[in-house]
Design an enzyme around this catalytic site. Structure first.
Site, PDB file in Angstrom:
ATOM      1  N   HIS A 116      10.403  -8.183  -3.997  1.00 24.56           N
ATOM      2  CA  HIS A 116      10.674  -9.681  -3.440  1.00 24.56           C
ATOM      3  C   HIS A 116      12.068  -9.686  -3.532  1.00 24.56           C
ATOM      4  O   HIS A 116      12.774  -9.419  -2.825  1.00 24.56           O
ATOM      5  CB  HIS A 116       9.862 -10.279  -4.479  1.00 24.56           C
ATOM      6  N   HIS A 122       8.350  -6.466   7.371  1.00 31.73           N
ATOM      7  CA  HIS A 122       7.787  -7.698   6.440  1.00 31.73           C
ATOM      8  C   HIS A 122       6.262  -7.838   6.682  1.00 31.73           C
ATOM      9  O   HIS A 122       5.479  -7.404   7.786  1.00 31.73           O
ATOM     10  CB  HIS A 122       8.339  -8.921   7.179  1.00 31.73           C
ATOM     11  N   ASP A 168      16.506  -9.715   4.340  1.00 28.49           N
ATOM     12  CA  ASP A 168      17.568  -8.964   3.013  1.00 28.49           C
ATOM     13  C   ASP A 168      18.426  -7.974   3.865  1.00 28.49           C
ATOM     14  O   ASP A 168      19.090  -7.302   2.922  1.00 28.49           O
ATOM     15  CB  ASP A 168      16.463  -8.441   1.968  1.00 28.49           C
TER      16      ASP A 168
HETATM   17  N1  ACO Z   1      10.491   1.641   6.517  1.00 25.78           N
HETATM   18  C1  ACO Z   1       9.791   2.641   6.984  1.00 25.78           C
HETATM   19  N2  ACO Z   1       8.458   2.439   7.272  1.00 25.78           N
HETATM   20  C2  ACO Z   1       7.911   1.249   6.960  1.00 25.78           C
HETATM   21  C3  ACO Z   1       8.613   0.334   6.639  1.00 25.78           C
HETATM   22  C4  ACO Z   1       9.953   0.586   6.139  1.00 25.78           C
HETATM   23  N3  ACO Z   1      11.000  -0.481   5.660  1.00 25.78           N
HETATM   24  N4  ACO Z   1       7.884  -0.928   6.291  1.00 25.78           N
HETATM   25  C5  ACO Z   1       6.822  -0.736   6.754  1.00 25.78           C
HETATM   26  N5  ACO Z   1       6.650   0.723   7.314  1.00 25.78           N
HETATM   27  C6  ACO Z   1       5.384   1.490   7.970  1.00 25.78           C
HETATM   28  C7  ACO Z   1       4.590   1.843   6.846  1.00 25.78           C
HETATM   29  O1  ACO Z   1       4.910   3.031   6.246  1.00 25.78           O
HETATM   30  C8  ACO Z   1       3.229   1.642   7.575  1.00 25.78           C
HETATM   31  O2  ACO Z   1       3.246   2.885   8.379  1.00 25.78           O
HETATM   32  P1  ACO Z   1       1.769   3.496   8.962  1.00 25.78           P
HETATM   33  O3  ACO Z   1       1.117   2.583   9.706  1.00 25.78           O
HETATM   34  O4  ACO Z   1       2.241   4.931   9.618  1.00 25.78           O
HETATM   35  O5  ACO Z   1       1.230   3.697   7.613  1.00 25.78           O
HETATM   36  C9  ACO Z   1       3.753   0.624   8.898  1.00 25.78           C
HETATM   37  O6  ACO Z   1       4.865   0.470   8.805  1.00 25.78           O
HETATM   38  C10 ACO Z   1       2.907  -0.583   8.289  1.00 25.78           C
HETATM   39  O7  ACO Z   1       3.717  -1.226   7.113  1.00 25.78           O
HETATM   40  P2  ACO Z   1       2.945  -1.684   5.713  1.00 25.78           P
HETATM   41  O8  ACO Z   1       3.370  -1.050   4.508  1.00 25.78           O
HETATM   42  O9  ACO Z   1       1.522  -1.957   6.215  1.00 25.78           O
HETATM   43  O10 ACO Z   1       3.606  -3.140   5.846  1.00 25.78           O
HETATM   44  P3  ACO Z   1       3.609  -4.287   4.654  1.00 25.78           P
HETATM   45  O11 ACO Z   1       3.112  -5.590   5.202  1.00 25.78           O
HETATM   46  O12 ACO Z   1       2.279  -3.904   3.569  1.00 25.78           O
HETATM   47  O13 ACO Z   1       4.605  -4.107   3.805  1.00 25.78           O
HETATM   48  C11 ACO Z   1       7.004  -4.695   3.450  1.00 25.78           C
HETATM   49  C12 ACO Z   1       5.838  -5.151   4.191  1.00 25.78           C
HETATM   50  C13 ACO Z   1       6.584  -4.591   1.804  1.00 25.78           C
HETATM   51  C14 ACO Z   1       8.173  -5.974   3.344  1.00 25.78           C
HETATM   52  C15 ACO Z   1       7.375  -3.400   3.907  1.00 25.78           C
HETATM   53  O14 ACO Z   1       7.839  -3.351   5.324  1.00 25.78           O
HETATM   54  C16 ACO Z   1       8.627  -2.639   3.127  1.00 25.78           C
HETATM   55  O15 ACO Z   1       8.317  -1.902   2.021  1.00 25.78           O
HETATM   56  N6  ACO Z   1       9.851  -2.904   3.484  1.00 25.78           N
HETATM   57  C17 ACO Z   1      11.070  -2.466   2.751  1.00 25.78           C
HETATM   58  C18 ACO Z   1      11.313  -3.358   1.517  1.00 25.78           C
HETATM   59  C19 ACO Z   1      12.046  -4.567   1.998  1.00 25.78           C
HETATM   60  O16 ACO Z   1      13.049  -4.566   2.804  1.00 25.78           O
HETATM   61  N7  ACO Z   1      11.285  -5.756   1.299  1.00 25.78           N
HETATM   62  C20 ACO Z   1      11.964  -7.215   1.626  1.00 25.78           C
HETATM   63  C21 ACO Z   1      10.978  -8.057   2.543  1.00 25.78           C
HETATM   64  S1  ACO Z   1      11.616  -9.632   2.875  1.00 25.78           S
HETATM   65  C22 ACO Z   1      11.459 -10.433   1.240  1.00 25.78           C
HETATM   66  O17 ACO Z   1      10.706 -10.108   0.367  1.00 25.78           O
HETATM   67  C23 ACO Z   1      12.502 -11.598   1.206  1.00 25.78           C
END
Ligand code: ACO
Length: 443
Positions: free
Chosen positions: A269, A308, A364
Site C-alpha cells: 500500500h 492497479h 507510486d
Molecule cells: N508487474 C508484472 N506483472 C504484473 C504486475 C506488475 N507490477 N501487476 C500485475 N501483473 C500481472 C499479474 O501477474 C497477472 O498476470 P497473469 O494474468 O498472467 O496471472 C495480471 O498482471 C493481473 O494482475 P493481478 O495480480 O490480478 O492484479 P491485482 O489487481 O491483484 O494487483 C497490484 C494489483 C497489487 C497493484 C499489482 O499490480 C502489483 O503488485 N503491482 C506492483 C506493486 C505496486 O506498484 N503497488 C502500488 C499500487 S498503487 C497504491 O497502492 C497506492
C-alpha cells in the site's frame, strides 16, 4: 423496459427467487440468506476474500472509473484540483463536500492552524522510541497515543466533536510526521510556523536549521502540495477500509486513524514507492532495463509501480506526478533514476505482456523519484502519504458514523477446521503432528 431485478434458481430445490438490482448495479448479499434448502438452513452466503467484488458502503466522496482512468473528489476531476486548488482547500472539499468560498476557506485555514501544536508530553513520548525507529511506526504509535490526550473524542455522534477531531488530526499530522523525521536524524524539533502555508510549515518543521525563519522554495512547496492533493483520498483502499472497519466499533477517531496508518505502512500500500526506488537502483542503468523487463515477463519479478486493482488504464495521478517531477528537478537537479523509469515505461507500454494485462504506471511509479530528489529518506515516503490521506480517512469515517445502514464491521467466514473432538489428559496424548496452518514449526 427491463425489470431491475435478478432471478436466481436454486437447483437443489428448484425454487426461484427474485432480488432487486439497486442503484449502481448492486444486489444485497443478505438476499442470499433467503435461499435455503429447509427452514432450519442458514441460507447461502457470498464468499469474497479481499473484497474484490463487494461494496462495503455507499459513499459520496471519491469516484473512480478504473477503465477510463478517471478520479474525482466530490465530482471534481483530480486534474483540475491538482492544477488550480491547494491541499487545504481540497481537504475542505473532501471533508465538507463543497469547495469553500473565501470566508469559509480562511476560517478553515485558521481552524487547522490552531491545531498544529502538540502537547509537550507528546514530545517526551516520542523521545521514548529507539534511536533508529521507523518514522511510520512512530507516527502510528503517537497518533494512537493522542486518543489519551483527547478523551472528548469518544463522543463520535457529536457533530462538534467530530469537527474538532478532524481539525486536530489534519493540523497535527505534519507536526508529528516532521517530529518523527527530526528525531530519526538526531535533530531538535522545530515548532510550527503558522505564517507559512500548510505545506510550507511542514517543510519548515522538517528542514529548518539555524535560520530565524525558514523560507520554503515555492516550486518544492507547490510540488509537495500537489502530491498531497493527489493522495488525499482514493475511496475504499486498504487503509480507508481499516479506518471504517475499526471505527465501526465506535472507538475514537485517533485509535481508528492509528489503525489506518498501520494499514498504510505495508509494502503493498503506502510502501510501494519505496520498492520502486529500490528496483530502479537495482537496475542501475538504462542499458539494464531490457534485462529487468525479461525477468518481469518470465514471472521472476514484479514491475513495481505498475498495475492497479482498480485502474486498467493510466492512473491519472501518475500523469500529474510525472509532470511535477520535471518541475522539481529544475530546483533540485535531475534524479538520474528518472531516465531508468522513463525507459521502463516506454518499453512496457509497447510490450504485449503489459498491454494485454492493462498494466500502466500507478501513482507510486514516479512519486518516490520526486521525494528522493527533495531529500526525503525512503522511510519517510509512507509518512508523506499519511499526511494528506488523513482528510480522506476523516471524511470516510464521518460518513460511516452518520450512515444508518452501517453497523459494526463483522464479516462471516467459511469454517474449514476440525469437526468436534474431545479433550484428553496431556499424559495420554500422542506427539502432535506438524500442521500446515501452524504459526511456527519450532516449540
Ligand atoms: N508487474 C508484472 N506483472 C504484473 C504486475 C506488475 N507490477 N501487476 C500485475 N501483473 C500481472 C499479474 O501477474 C497477472 O498476470 P497473469 O494474468 O498472467 O496471472 C495480471 O498482471 C493481473 O494482475 P493481478 O495480480 O490480478 O492484479 P491485482 O489487481 O491483484 O494487483 C497490484 C494489483 C497489487 C497493484 C499489482 O499490480 C502489483 O503488485 N503491482 C506492483 C506493486 C505496486 O506498484 N503497488 C502500488 C499500487 S498503487 C497504491 O497502492 C497506492
Amino acid at each position: 423496459m427491463p425489470k431491475n431485478s435478478i432471478t436466481v434458481i436454486d437447483n437443489r430445490t428448484g425454487k426461484q427467487y427474485e432480488f432487486p438490482i439497486e442503484e449502481g448495479g448492486v444486489v444485497r448479499a443478505t438476499h442470499f440468506r433467503e435461499i435455503k434448502t429447509d427452514p432450519g438452513d442458514f441460507g447461502l452466503m457470498t464468499y469474497d476474500p479481499a473484497f474484490t467484488n463487494t461494496a462495503s458502503c455507499r459513499s459520496k466522496i471519491t469516484f473512480i472509473d478504473g477503465d477510463q482512468g478517471i478520479l474525482r473528489y466530490r465530482g471534481y476531476p483530480i486534474e483540475e484540483l491538482a492544477e488550480k486548488s491547494n491541499y487545504l482547500e481540497t481537504a475542505y472539499l473532501i471533508v465538507k463536500g463543497e469547495l469553500p468560498d473565501v470566508k469559509h476557506y480562511e476560517a478553515w485555514e485558521r481552524n487547522i492552524k490552531t491545531h498544529t501544536m502538540v502537547h509537550e508530553n507528546i514530545k517526551k513520548f516520542m523521545e521514548g522510541f529507539r534511536y533508529d525507529a521507523h518514522p511510520m511506526g512512530m507516527l502510528c504509535g503517537t497518533i494512537g497515543a493522542l486518543s489519551t490526550f483527547y478523551p472528548d473524542a469518544k463522543n463520535i455522534f457529536d457533530l462538534e466533536s467530530r469537527r474538532l477531531q478532524t481539525r486536530r488530526l489534519i493540523g497535527k499530522l505534519p507536526t508529528l510526521a516532521a517530529a518523527a523525521y527530526r528525531l530519526s536524524r538526531g535533530l531538535p524539533y522545530v515548532y510550527p510556523d503558522n505564517d507559512l502555508s500548510f505545506t510550507g510549515n511542514f517543510l519548515s518543521m522538517l528542514f529548518k536549521m539555524t535560520e530565524l525563519k525558514y523560507k520554503p522554495d515555492p516550486v518544492l512547496e507547490r510540488a509537495l502540495d500537489v502530491l498531497f492533493i493527489l493522495h488525499a483520498d482514493h475511496e475504499q483502499n486498504c487503509s480507508t477500509n481499516a479506518m471504517r472497519s475499526v471505527g465501526s466499533s465506535q472507538v475514537d477517531p485517533y485509535s481508528a486513524t492509528a489503525a489506518a496508518i498501520a494499514a498504510l505502512y505495508g509494502p503493498l500500500h503506502g510502501g510501494a514507492n519505496e520498492q520502486v526506488i529500490r528496483m530502479l537502483m537495482e537496475i542501475g542503468s538504462v542499458k539494464n532495463v531490457p534485462e529487468m523487463i525479461k525477468k518481469v515477463k518470465s514471472g521472476e519479478r514484479l514491475l513495481m509501480g505498475f498495475g492497479h486493482r482498480v485502474y486498467k488504464n493510466y492512473d491519472p495521478r501518475a500523469k500529474i506526478v510525472k509532470r511535477t517531477a520535471y518541475e522539481v528537478f529544475e530546483v533540485t537537479g535531475k534524479n538520474p533514476l528518472i531516465d531508468i523509469a522513463l525507459e521502463l515505461e516506454r518499453i512496457a507500454l509497447e510490450d504485449d505482456y503489459f498491454v494485454s494485462r492493462k498494466l500502466y504506471p500507478n501513482v507510486d511509479f514516479y512519486s518516490g523519484i520526486i521525494y528522493q530528489a527533495m531529500g526525503f529518506p525512503m522511510t519517510m515516503f509512507p509518512v508523506l502519504f499519511a499526511i494528506p490521506r488523513t482528510s480522506g480517512w476523516m471524511a470516510q469515517w464521518a460518513e460511516m458514523v452518520r450512515d444508518p445502514e452501517q453497523k459494526i464491521a463483522r464479516p462471516r467466514q467459511v469454517y474449514i477446521g476440525e469437526k468436534l473432538r474431545h479433550y484428553t489428559p496431556i499424559e495420554t496424548r500422542p506427539e502432535p503432528k506438524m500442521r500446515e496452518d501452524a504459526v511456527s514449526d519450532s516449540i
